[in-house]
Each structure stands twice: as C-alpha cells, then as structure tokens.
Design an enzyme around this catalytic site. Structure first.
Site, PDB file in Angstrom:
ATOM      1  N   GLU A  31      -2.653   9.084   3.592  1.00 20.43           N
ATOM      2  CA  GLU A  31      -1.552   8.453   2.853  1.00 20.43           C
ATOM      3  C   GLU A  31      -1.829   8.496   1.354  1.00 20.43           C
ATOM      4  O   GLU A  31      -2.877   8.047   0.893  1.00 20.43           O
ATOM      5  CB  GLU A  31      -1.394   6.998   3.310  1.00 20.43           C
TER       6      GLU A  31
ATOM      7  N   GLU B 154       1.391  -4.683   9.627  1.00 23.82           N
ATOM      8  CA  GLU B 154       2.311  -3.613   9.200  1.00 23.82           C
ATOM      9  C   GLU B 154       1.542  -2.769   8.194  1.00 23.82           C
ATOM     10  O   GLU B 154       1.307  -3.212   7.067  1.00 23.82           O
ATOM     11  CB  GLU B 154       3.543  -4.220   8.504  1.00 23.82           C
TER      12      GLU B 154
ATOM     13  N   CYS C  54       6.293   2.478   2.245  1.00 27.26           N
ATOM     14  CA  CYS C  54       5.552   2.886   3.439  1.00 27.26           C
ATOM     15  C   CYS C  54       6.379   3.816   4.314  1.00 27.26           C
ATOM     16  O   CYS C  54       5.841   4.542   5.139  1.00 27.26           O
ATOM     17  CB  CYS C  54       5.122   1.651   4.222  1.00 27.26           C
TER      18      CYS C  54
ATOM     19  N   LYS D 118       0.109 -15.293   0.310  1.00 28.40           N
ATOM     20  CA  LYS D 118      -0.498 -14.653  -0.854  1.00 28.40           C
ATOM     21  C   LYS D 118       0.193 -13.329  -1.138  1.00 28.40           C
ATOM     22  O   LYS D 118       0.119 -12.398  -0.340  1.00 28.40           O
ATOM     23  CB  LYS D 118      -1.988 -14.384  -0.625  1.00 28.40           C
TER      24      LYS D 118
HETATM   25  P1  NDP Z   1      -3.759  -3.507   0.416  1.00 29.85           P
HETATM   26  O1  NDP Z   1      -4.156  -3.371   1.823  1.00 29.85           O
HETATM   27  O2  NDP Z   1      -4.713  -3.146  -0.652  1.00 29.85           O
HETATM   28  O3  NDP Z   1      -3.343  -5.018   0.098  1.00 29.85           O
HETATM   29  C1  NDP Z   1      -2.322  -5.707   0.799  1.00 29.85           C
HETATM   30  C2  NDP Z   1      -2.551  -7.200   0.624  1.00 29.85           C
HETATM   31  O4  NDP Z   1      -3.762  -7.575   1.267  1.00 29.85           O
HETATM   32  C3  NDP Z   1      -2.709  -7.617  -0.836  1.00 29.85           C
HETATM   33  O5  NDP Z   1      -2.119  -8.894  -1.007  1.00 29.85           O
HETATM   34  C4  NDP Z   1      -4.210  -7.666  -0.979  1.00 29.85           C
HETATM   35  O6  NDP Z   1      -4.620  -8.454  -2.055  1.00 29.85           O
HETATM   36  C5  NDP Z   1      -4.596  -8.249   0.365  1.00 29.85           C
HETATM   37  N1  NDP Z   1      -5.991  -8.063   0.751  1.00 29.85           N
HETATM   38  C6  NDP Z   1      -6.862  -7.098   0.345  1.00 29.85           C
HETATM   39  N2  NDP Z   1      -8.087  -7.310   0.918  1.00 29.85           N
HETATM   40  C7  NDP Z   1      -7.964  -8.398   1.705  1.00 29.85           C
HETATM   41  C8  NDP Z   1      -8.869  -9.134   2.553  1.00 29.85           C
HETATM   42  N3  NDP Z   1     -10.148  -8.789   2.680  1.00 29.85           N
HETATM   43  N4  NDP Z   1      -8.415 -10.207   3.212  1.00 29.85           N
HETATM   44  C9  NDP Z   1      -7.121 -10.582   3.090  1.00 29.85           C
HETATM   45  N5  NDP Z   1      -6.226  -9.961   2.279  1.00 29.85           N
HETATM   46  C10 NDP Z   1      -6.635  -8.881   1.612  1.00 29.85           C
HETATM   47  O7  NDP Z   1      -2.384  -2.713   0.276  1.00 29.85           O
HETATM   48  P2  NDP Z   1      -1.583  -2.427  -1.054  1.00 29.85           P
HETATM   49  O8  NDP Z   1      -1.236  -3.701  -1.743  1.00 29.85           O
HETATM   50  O9  NDP Z   1      -2.326  -1.355  -1.799  1.00 29.85           O
HETATM   51  O10 NDP Z   1      -0.207  -1.849  -0.463  1.00 29.85           O
HETATM   52  C11 NDP Z   1      -0.017  -0.528  -0.151  1.00 29.85           C
HETATM   53  C12 NDP Z   1      -0.199  -0.296   1.334  1.00 29.85           C
HETATM   54  O11 NDP Z   1       0.698  -1.100   2.067  1.00 29.85           O
HETATM   55  C13 NDP Z   1       0.113   1.126   1.741  1.00 29.85           C
HETATM   56  O12 NDP Z   1      -0.866   1.581   2.638  1.00 29.85           O
HETATM   57  C14 NDP Z   1       1.451   1.002   2.449  1.00 29.85           C
HETATM   58  O13 NDP Z   1       1.698   2.013   3.379  1.00 29.85           O
HETATM   59  C15 NDP Z   1       1.324  -0.334   3.078  1.00 29.85           C
HETATM   60  N6  NDP Z   1       2.649  -0.857   3.404  1.00 29.85           N
HETATM   61  C16 NDP Z   1       3.026  -0.946   4.717  1.00 29.85           C
HETATM   62  C17 NDP Z   1       4.305  -1.375   5.051  1.00 29.85           C
HETATM   63  C18 NDP Z   1       4.721  -1.517   6.464  1.00 29.85           C
HETATM   64  O14 NDP Z   1       5.675  -2.243   6.710  1.00 29.85           O
HETATM   65  N7  NDP Z   1       4.082  -0.894   7.434  1.00 29.85           N
HETATM   66  C19 NDP Z   1       5.271  -1.728   4.011  1.00 29.85           C
HETATM   67  C20 NDP Z   1       4.758  -1.610   2.674  1.00 29.85           C
HETATM   68  C21 NDP Z   1       3.484  -1.184   2.396  1.00 29.85           C
HETATM   69  P3  NDP Z   1      -4.809  -7.830  -3.542  1.00 29.85           P
HETATM   70  O15 NDP Z   1      -3.898  -6.681  -3.699  1.00 29.85           O
HETATM   71  O16 NDP Z   1      -4.424  -8.965  -4.373  1.00 29.85           O
HETATM   72  O17 NDP Z   1      -6.224  -7.459  -3.627  1.00 29.85           O
END
Ligand code: NDP
Length: 479
Positions: free
Chosen positions: A383, A248, A282, A173
C-alpha cells in the site's frame, strides 16, 4: 492554535503538559500544538465515561436519536468552519472537505440517529420444547475508537455515532496528524446537549495515547481504522484482554477494466478513484488492469486527463490535488516512486514533487501513473496511499481475476463491464469486502463496510456497526 482534550464535557490541558507540534501540510509550517495525552488523561476520560454509562445506556432511543440528529444539524450549520479546518489540517482541497468530508460526518450522526430507532433483535421459539428465546442487544460499556488522518472527521464520526447511538460511552482518539475537527466537535457536542462523559476525546500519539486506550483493562471494545501493521499490533495487545475488536485496515484495490464498459464514465471515474484526496483513501483503486484491446487507447486518454489535474494550495477552489498529509508521508510515497524505477516500472505521468508558488515548503506531489510489467512487484503489492497508481494490460478474465486476488489485501475492487454474466462471476470471486460495478465510492450507509485478508476483521456500517457496539445476550424462558 492550541487544542485541548475534551473530557467530561469540558476542555482540558494534558496532565503532564506534554505537547506535539501540529503542521500545516500546505506550507510545512507549525500552526499549533496538540496534547500528547498519557495514561492519566486516558484514566480521567475512562472515569468520566464510566460515570456517564449507567444513565446514558438507559436513555430512551428517542432522546439519543434527537441528540444525534441535533449534532448533525449543528455540523451542517458550521460546514464552512469545519471544512476550512479540515482542509488546513489535512492538506485536502477545500472543495472536497466541503462537498464530502463534513457533509458525510453530519450524515453519519443523522444516519445512526435514525438507525437506532429501527434496530431490532430476534426471538426464536424452540418448537416442541415449550420455550422461547429472545436476544437482548445491550451496550458494551466504555469503548475505544481510534481513527486515521485521511478522512479525519468522516471516519472519526463513522465510529462514534453508532457507538453512542447503541448506548455506549466512548474514549476516542483522532490521528495526531489531523486532530483539529475532532477538537471542534467538542463544542458542538456540548451545544447539542450530549450529556457530559458520553464522548471523551483525547489527543496524542498512537504509541502513547492510543496504546493507553488499547491496553486499558476496562475498555471492552476497540474500533480501529488505520494501517494493517498498527491493526496487527492492536490485535496482539487486545486479544489477551478479550476485547471485542473491529479493524478497518489498508487496501491495495484492483480496478478491472473490460473493453465492453461505458468508456467515458469509466475514464472519468477512474481519474477520481485513483487520485481523489491525493490518493489517500483506503478505497482508491491503485492497481489498474485494462483489457489488452483498449490498453493503448486508455493509456493515452488517462494520461491526458491526469496531466490536466491542478496541483495547488488546498484553499484554491480550482485545486484538484492538494498537499499530502505530512512530510514523512510524502517521503514514503516518493520512496515508492523511486522503487518503481528500480523494479523496471515506467513512469508515464507525474512522479515529481511540486513547488507551489508562495507555499514552497508544502508537501505537494504530481499525480503519478506507473506502467508495470508484472503484478508481483512491490509497487503492485504494497500500500502506497498516495497519488500513485499502476497500470497493466490483461488478456483473459481468468488472468485478471488471478492478479486482482494475488495480494495480501482485500478491501474493495472496482469492475467496469456491461456483461451481466461476467459481472456476477467476478463479483462473487473477487476477494474484497466491497465490489463496485461501473461506479466507485457510491456509499449507502446501511451496507456492511470492511475488508478481508490484511484489510481487516469485522464489518461496520448500518446494523453491522450497531451489532459490533452491542453484546448479544440470549434469554431462554421455558413455559
Ligand atoms: P496508522 O495505523 O498509523 O494510525 C491510525 C490511528 O492509530 C492513529 O490515530 C494512530 O495515532 C493510532 N495508533 C498508532 N499506533 C497505535 C498504537 N500502538 N495503539 C493505538 N493506536 C495507535 O494509520 P494512518 O493514520 O497512517 O492511516 C492510514 C492507514 O489507514 C492506511 O493504511 C489506510 O489504508 C488505512 N485506512 C483504512 C480504512 C478502512 O476503512 N479500511 C479507511 C481509511 C484509512 P497517531 O497517528 O496519532 O500516531
């Protein structure tokens, strides 16, 4: 443009016919709809993956490798189309999508296509006991991959390429905010000859589609990249189901600048490590600590350079800073800028939203530098994930190490110095999964990637990813 789920090698509408609007961040307009898939869609994807698993897990490494490399080639051939789609969906400058996002997605497939042919396991002879042990590395089965919006195809493929290479079948997803390139990938998978059911892509909200994947009792491993709060939630759901987890998560990365560094290189790279992709990486170095003796000079030079960055429409080749990904994210980032003022932070560059002519409803923000007095303020501890960095001076190595490590996160750190002993001392003591010295974001895909503390659990990249996506089984034979 409406997009569909890719299940069992075909495109499908969501079963319950629920749809979500997809916004173009550059102008704030809705330009399509995406499925908000429910449990039934995830179940269909699971059934397709399960049916494909026996054959795929037995497919030779050469054949898996050939298909992965073919996907990589097709992505390269479609670079322009994918880069335009990524830029439109995410708001990032087209130049960045062309130079980084899509080439890296292609590299992910090529890299793991080759890596799987070199992946080996160990054997241990039990000397004196007349026994030999060998380790089997077997694919897990059906696995779930959930990725965020900041580097949409880049991070999506970072997970699915090793998972497929290792012989698993997947339900993936992408973020609901940036689903477009994952959707386009479906066409390429079919063209490359990936057997149906090996990779199934379901779109929808995290709380519905993502949750259905994480809760599914037969999906045995979850690789997740996203925010730390979401990661904690996923861990709570997955732990009682005994799923393998790779998380991650977020970062609040320190950038430590010493007076003996190569100044020009540091300055140029620090502009990039602060504001690339609108600061929505990130790994961005959002807390900048500068040795006191060069602090005032750095401040002037940094502000001068950042003021020259052009905020503009993502499709304009001259744009350095495109649009933030969504209205709600822009609101979150501006909230932090306001908070900085309350915390006595001094905004020395930027700080305001930008109206780009012809695209007045887009989500644009000036690159922002805030001078802070202490490392304890919220703006230095939480963050923000936007084009906002803080700067503050330090006097001793001990002080800066203490500040760098005094934070919940531990993803990456950047260190600028030409002193070898200091490099070694600090690299070993910084609490981060990745330390860059005199560079930033220089990636070798063989290296372990991931964070400590609230930045995650586990490592991906290279053989670490192939280890995550396989079960180790020891076979002990007495002779
Ligand atoms: P989110 O945590 O909001 O979402 C990440 C993914 O998880 C999306 O596909 C989201 O769906 C999904 N998701 C949300 N809730 C659930 C749930 N209850 N169960 C399963 N999946 C769920 O992060 P963001 O998309 O806002 O991304 C930004 C964040 O990602 C920042 O904190 C950044 O630091 C981190 N990041 C970390 C990296 C690393 O390698 N450590 C690299 C890049 C980013 P949807 O958005 O469709 O609701």
């Amino acid at each position: 443009m409406n997009i569909q789920n890719y299940i069992n090698g075909k495109f499908h509408n969501p079963i319950e016919n629920n749809w979500i609007d997809n916004y173009n961040p550059a102008n704030g307009e809705i330009y399509g709809q995406i499925p908000n898939s429910g449990k039934a869609d995830v179940e269909n994807a699971y059934n397709a993956a399960k049916a494909a698993f026996t054959k795929w897990s037995q497919t030779s490494l050469e054949e898996r490798s050939r298909i992965l490399i073919k996907i990589s080639e097709l992505l390269e051939q479609n670079l322009k189309r994918f880069a335009e789609a990524e830029s439109k969906d995410n708001g990032k400058p087209i130049s960045l999508a062309k130079a980084v996002d899509i080439p890296r997605a292609a590299s992910n497939f090529r890299f793991f296509g080759y890596a799987i042919t070199q992946f080996a396991s160990e054997s241990h002879e039990s000397v004196g006991q007349k026994a030999i042990n060998y380790t089997l590395r077997q694919p897990i089965g059906v696995v779930g991959c959930i990725s965020p919006w900041n580097l949409p195809l880049y991070l999506f493929t970072w997970k699915i390429a090793p998972a497929i290479a290792a012989g698993n079948c997947i339900i993936a997803k992408p973020s609901e905010v940036t689903p477009m390139t994952a959707y386009l990938l479906g066409e390429i998978l079919t063209e490359a000859g990936l057997p149906k059911g090996v990779l199934n892509i379901v779109h929808g909200l995290g709380a519905t589609t993502g949750q259905a994947i994480v809760e599914h009792p037969e999906i045995k491993a979850i690789s997740f990249t996203g925010g730390s709060a979401t990661g904690a939630h996923i861990a709570r759901v997955a732990a009682p189901l005994f799923k393998k987890l790779s998380l991650e998560l977020g970062g609040k990365n320190p950038n430590l600048i010493f007076a003996d560094c190569d100044y020009e290189n540091m300055l140029e790279t620090t502009v990039r490590s602060s504001f690339a992709n609108q600061g929505q990486i990130c790994l961005c170095g959002s807390r900048i600590f500068i040795e006191k003796t060069i602090y005032e000079k750095f401040k002037i030079d940094f502000v001068n350079k950042v003021e020259k960055l052009k905020v503009g429409h993502p499709s304009d080749a001259k744009t350095n800073i495109g649009a933030l990904v969504s209205k709600s994210h822009l609101e979150k980032v501006t909230h932090y800028i306001n908070l900085a003022k309350q915390e006595n932070g001094k905004i020395i560059c930027g700080g305001k939203t930008v109206s780009v002519e012809g695209y007045e409803n887009g989500y644009y923000l000036e690159p922002t530098i805030i001078e802070v007095k202490s490392n304890d303020c919220r703006i230095n501890q939480e963050e923000i994930f936007g084009p906002v960095v803080t700067i503050m001076p330090f006097t001793t190595e001990k002080d800066v190490l203490e500040m760098a490590n005094t934070v919940n996160y531990g993803l990456s750190a950047t260190l600028w110095t030409n002193n070898l002993k200091r490099t070694l001392r600090l690299s070993h003591q910084l609490q981060a999964g990745i330390v860059w010295v005199n560079t930033w974001m220089l990636r070798d895909l063989r290296t372990p990637f991931g964070g400590m503390k609230a930045s995650g659990v586990g490592r991906e990249g290279g053989f670490e990813a192939l280890r995550f996506f396989t079960e180790a089984k020891n076979v002990c034979i007495k002779y």
